[in-house]
Design a protein around this motif. Structure first.
Motif, PDB file in Angstrom:
ATOM      1  N   ARG A  99     -37.694  12.899  27.869  1.00  0.00           N
ATOM      2  CA  ARG A  99     -38.196  12.670  26.511  1.00  0.00           C
ATOM      3  C   ARG A  99     -37.251  13.230  25.445  1.00  0.00           C
ATOM      4  NH1 ARG A  99     -42.896  14.191  27.378  1.00  0.00           N
ATOM      5  NH2 ARG A  99     -43.930  12.172  27.592  1.00  0.00           N
ATOM      6  N   ASP A 100     -36.657  14.398  25.694  1.00  0.00           N
ATOM      7  CA  ASP A 100     -35.760  15.002  24.721  1.00  0.00           C
ATOM      8  C   ASP A 100     -34.517  14.167  24.436  1.00  0.00           C
ATOM      9  OD1 ASP A 100     -37.380  17.161  24.285  1.00  0.00           O
ATOM     10  OD2 ASP A 100     -36.309  18.521  25.630  1.00  0.00           O
ATOM     11  N   ASN A 101     -34.201  13.246  25.338  1.00  0.00           N
ATOM     12  CA  ASN A 101     -33.030  12.393  25.149  1.00  0.00           C
ATOM     13  C   ASN A 101     -33.364  11.047  24.522  1.00  0.00           C
ATOM     14  OD1 ASN A 101     -31.201  14.247  26.124  1.00  0.00           O
ATOM     15  ND2 ASN A 101     -31.273  13.477  28.231  1.00  0.00           N
ATOM     16  N   CYS A 102     -34.636  10.807  24.244  1.00  0.00           N
ATOM     17  CA  CYS A 102     -35.034   9.542  23.635  1.00  0.00           C
ATOM     18  C   CYS A 102     -34.926   9.629  22.108  1.00  0.00           C
ATOM     19  CB  CYS A 102     -36.480   9.198  24.025  1.00  0.00           C
ATOM     20  SG  CYS A 102     -36.691   8.809  25.776  1.00  0.00           S
ATOM     21  N   HIS A 103     -34.403   8.602  21.520  1.00  0.00           N
ATOM     22  CA  HIS A 103     -34.283   8.493  20.072  1.00  0.00           C
ATOM     23  C   HIS A 103     -35.640   8.024  19.500  1.00  0.00           C
ATOM     24  CE1 HIS A 103     -29.716   7.608  20.555  1.00  0.00           C
ATOM     25  NE2 HIS A 103     -30.219   7.876  21.754  1.00  0.00           N
ATOM     26  N   PRO A 104     -35.879   8.179  18.207  1.00  0.00           N
ATOM     27  CA  PRO A 104     -35.068   8.865  17.200  1.00  0.00           C
ATOM     28  C   PRO A 104     -35.151  10.386  17.356  1.00  0.00           C
ATOM     29  CG  PRO A 104     -36.528   7.225  16.188  1.00  0.00           C
ATOM     30  CD  PRO A 104     -37.000   7.449  17.599  1.00  0.00           C
ATOM     31  N   PHE A 105     -34.086  11.058  16.872  1.00  0.00           N
ATOM     32  CA  PHE A 105     -34.065  12.504  16.786  1.00  0.00           C
ATOM     33  C   PHE A 105     -34.445  12.895  15.359  1.00  0.00           C
ATOM     34  CE2 PHE A 105     -30.858  11.102  19.868  1.00  0.00           C
ATOM     35  CZ  PHE A 105     -31.379  11.679  21.014  1.00  0.00           C
ATOM     36  N   VAL A 106     -35.066  14.043  15.207  1.00  0.00           N
ATOM     37  CA  VAL A 106     -35.487  14.475  13.875  1.00  0.00           C
ATOM     38  C   VAL A 106     -35.084  15.922  13.644  1.00  0.00           C
ATOM     39  CG1 VAL A 106     -37.429  12.862  13.849  1.00  0.00           C
ATOM     40  CG2 VAL A 106     -37.800  15.210  14.578  1.00  0.00           C
ATOM     41  N   PHE A 107     -34.854  16.233  12.373  1.00  0.00           N
ATOM     42  CA  PHE A 107     -34.599  17.607  11.939  1.00  0.00           C
ATOM     43  C   PHE A 107     -35.105  17.714  10.510  1.00  0.00           C
ATOM     44  CE2 PHE A 107     -32.191  21.072  10.049  1.00  0.00           C
ATOM     45  CZ  PHE A 107     -32.264  22.052  11.033  1.00  0.00           C
ATOM     46  N   GLY A 108     -36.180  18.486  10.307  1.00  0.00           N
ATOM     47  CA  GLY A 108     -36.778  18.541   8.979  1.00  0.00           C
ATOM     48  C   GLY A 108     -37.275  17.163   8.576  1.00  0.00           C
ATOM     49  N   ARG A 145     -43.569  11.048  14.894  1.00  0.00           N
ATOM     50  CA  ARG A 145     -42.691  10.559  15.965  1.00  0.00           C
ATOM     51  C   ARG A 145     -43.473  10.415  17.259  1.00  0.00           C
ATOM     52  NH1 ARG A 145     -37.390  13.769  18.131  1.00  0.00           N
ATOM     53  NH2 ARG A 145     -38.953  15.450  18.070  1.00  0.00           N
ATOM     54  N   TYR A 146     -43.129   9.367  18.012  1.00  0.00           N
ATOM     55  CA  TYR A 146     -43.692   9.154  19.341  1.00  0.00           C
ATOM     56  C   TYR A 146     -42.563   8.688  20.243  1.00  0.00           C
ATOM     57  CZ  TYR A 146     -46.433   7.073  23.150  1.00  0.00           C
ATOM     58  OH  TYR A 146     -46.955   6.754  24.381  1.00  0.00           O
ATOM     59  N   ARG A 147     -42.347   9.394  21.355  1.00  0.00           N
ATOM     60  CA  ARG A 147     -41.281   9.056  22.304  1.00  0.00           C
ATOM     61  C   ARG A 147     -41.819   9.179  23.724  1.00  0.00           C
ATOM     62  NH1 ARG A 147     -36.354  13.024  21.164  1.00  0.00           N
ATOM     63  NH2 ARG A 147     -38.043  14.564  21.305  1.00  0.00           N
ATOM     64  N   ASP A 148     -41.256   8.388  24.620  1.00  0.00           N
ATOM     65  CA  ASP A 148     -41.593   8.546  26.029  1.00  0.00           C
ATOM     66  C   ASP A 148     -40.466   7.973  26.876  1.00  0.00           C
ATOM     67  OD1 ASP A 148     -42.956   9.242  28.316  1.00  0.00           O
ATOM     68  OD2 ASP A 148     -44.864   8.401  27.638  1.00  0.00           O
ATOM     69  N   THR A 149     -40.492   8.329  28.150  1.00  0.00           N
ATOM     70  CA  THR A 149     -39.452   7.884  29.070  1.00  0.00           C
ATOM     71  C   THR A 149     -39.801   6.577  29.763  1.00  0.00           C
ATOM     72  OG1 THR A 149     -40.448   9.244  30.822  1.00  0.00           O
ATOM     73  CG2 THR A 149     -38.680  10.237  29.515  1.00  0.00           C
ATOM     74  N   LEU A 150     -41.013   6.091  29.568  1.00  0.00           N
ATOM     75  CA  LEU A 150     -41.383   4.794  30.127  1.00  0.00           C
ATOM     76  C   LEU A 150     -40.575   3.677  29.471  1.00  0.00           C
ATOM     77  CD1 LEU A 150     -45.271   5.087  30.146  1.00  0.00           C
ATOM     78  CD2 LEU A 150     -43.785   5.086  32.158  1.00  0.00           C
ATOM     79  N   PRO A 151     -40.336   2.573  30.160  1.00  0.00           N
ATOM     80  CA  PRO A 151     -39.792   1.401  29.467  1.00  0.00           C
ATOM     81  C   PRO A 151     -40.762   0.948  28.380  1.00  0.00           C
ATOM     82  CG  PRO A 151     -39.663   1.135  31.857  1.00  0.00           C
ATOM     83  CD  PRO A 151     -40.518   2.338  31.602  1.00  0.00           C
TER      84      PRO A 151
END
Length: 269
Positions: free
Chosen positions: A96-105, A57-63
Motif C-alpha cells: 500500500r505504501d508504494n501505491c500512488h497518489p502520495f501526499v504530504f500536507g 485518499r484511498y489506496r490498496d494493492t488489489l487490482p
C-alpha cells in the motif's frame, strides 16, 4: 508503466474518470492501449480535495478492476480536484505504501515513468532530504522519492521550478555515478487549488499525456477515456501544464542545474 487521470473544475463525481467512460481508468488497469504493458494490476489509489486543505485518499494493492469499494466510492464522491492512479510496478514491492497518489500536507502527487539505475542512485537522493521529508517517506519507489525531493527543492513555493531542479539533480547524479542519465517522467501534482503536470524524458520518449475539457473543467490523462480522438489534445514532450480557474496553460519544461535556481515561472493567462 502506470496509467493515471486527474481533474480540476466544477465538482465532478470521480466515476466520470475512474469507472464510467468506455476506456475508464479501471478499464485501463487491465487493458491499456498506449503503454508498454497492457495490465496495470499492482494496486491503485485516489486522492481528492473537499472541505479540508489536505486531500482524502484511498489506496490498496488489489487490482483496480477487482475492488468493489473503488467503484462505490467513485460513484459517491464529488470533488473539484482529484487524482487517480493504477500501478504497474517497475520498482518497489506491491504494498500500500508504494501505491500512488502520495501526499504530504496539502500536496498530492502521482507519476508514470522510471529512473534507470535507481537502486544505485537512491542513497544519494535520500541524503538530500531534510529529516522531516526523509521520515515522511513511507514506501520504496522512485516516484515517492522524487516527490520528496521536489518538496525539498521548493515545491510549495515554486512548483514547476522545483520539479525542474529535482530532475536536473537526478540527471547530475546519474551522469556522475552511472555515466549517463535516463529519466522518463509524466506526473501530476496539486496543492488543492492548482493542478500541475509535467511530461519530460531525457531520451524524448516520455510516457503519454493528454488533455480534454470534461463537464465544467479539464482532465489530464495518460490515455484518452473514449474513442473521440478529436476531443483529446496530446501534451508535447518537454511540457509543463498548469490548470487554474483561468483554464489550461502549457509552457516548455527544461530541467535546470541545482546550483542555479530559476526565478518563479510566470504562467500566462
Amino acid at each position: 508503466m502506470c496509467r493515471w487521470a486527474a481533474y480540476r473544475g466544477k465538482p465532478l463525481y470521480l466515476e466520470e474518470l475512474v469507472s464510467s467512460p468506455a476506456h475508464s481508468l479501471i478499464e485501463q488497469s487491465h487493458c491499456a492501449t498506449r503503454a508498454k504493458t497492457a495490465t496495470n494490476g499492482d494496486g491503485f489509489g485516489i486522492a481528492w480535495y473537499g472541505d479540508h486543505p489536505e486531500p482524502g485518499r484511498y489506496r490498496d494493492t488489489l487490482p483496480a478492476w477487482s475492488d468493489c469499494n473503488l467503484k462505490s466510492l467513485a460513484r459517491q464522491i464529488s470533488s473539484p480536484l482529484f487524482l487517480a492512479h493504477v500501478r504497474a510496478a517497475t520498482g518497489g514491492g506491491t504494498r500500500r505504501d508504494n501505491c500512488h497518489p502520495f501526499v504530504f500536507g496539502n500536496w498530492s502527487f502521482m507519476h508514470n515513468g522510471q529512473i534507470s539505475g535507481f537502486e544505485r542512485l537512491r542513497r544519494s537522493m535520500e541524503a538530500m532530504l531534510d529529516d522531516d521529508l526523509f521520515n515522511a517517506r513511507g514506501g520504496t519507489t522512485d516516484s515517492e522519492l522524487m516527490f520528496m525531493l521536489a518538496l525539498q527543492f521548493g515545491l510549495r513555493q515554486t512548483p514547476i521550478s522545483a520539479m525542474a531542479e529535482m530532475i536536473r539533480f537526478i540527471e547530475g547524479l546519474a551522469e556522475n555515478i552511472l555515466g549517463s542519465a535516463l529519466i522518463r517522467y509524466t506526473a501530476a501534482f496539486s496543492d488543492g487549488k492548482t493542478l500541475y503536470a509535467i511530461r519530460y524524458a531525457t531520451d524524448r520518449k516520455a510516457p503519454t499525456l493528454y488533455a480534454s475539457p470534461v463537464g465544467n473543467g479539464y482532465c489530464l490523462v495518460s490515455e484518452p477515456l473514449n474513442d473521440d480522438v478529436d476531443a483529446w489534445a496530446e501534451i508535447p514532450d518537454g511540457s509543463a501544464v498548469t490548470l487554474t480557474d483561468r483554464g489550461l496553460d502549457i509552457t516548455p519544461f527544461r530541467p535546470m542545474p541545482v546550483a542555479a535556481k530559476a526565478e518563479p515561472m510566470v504562467i500566462s493567462a
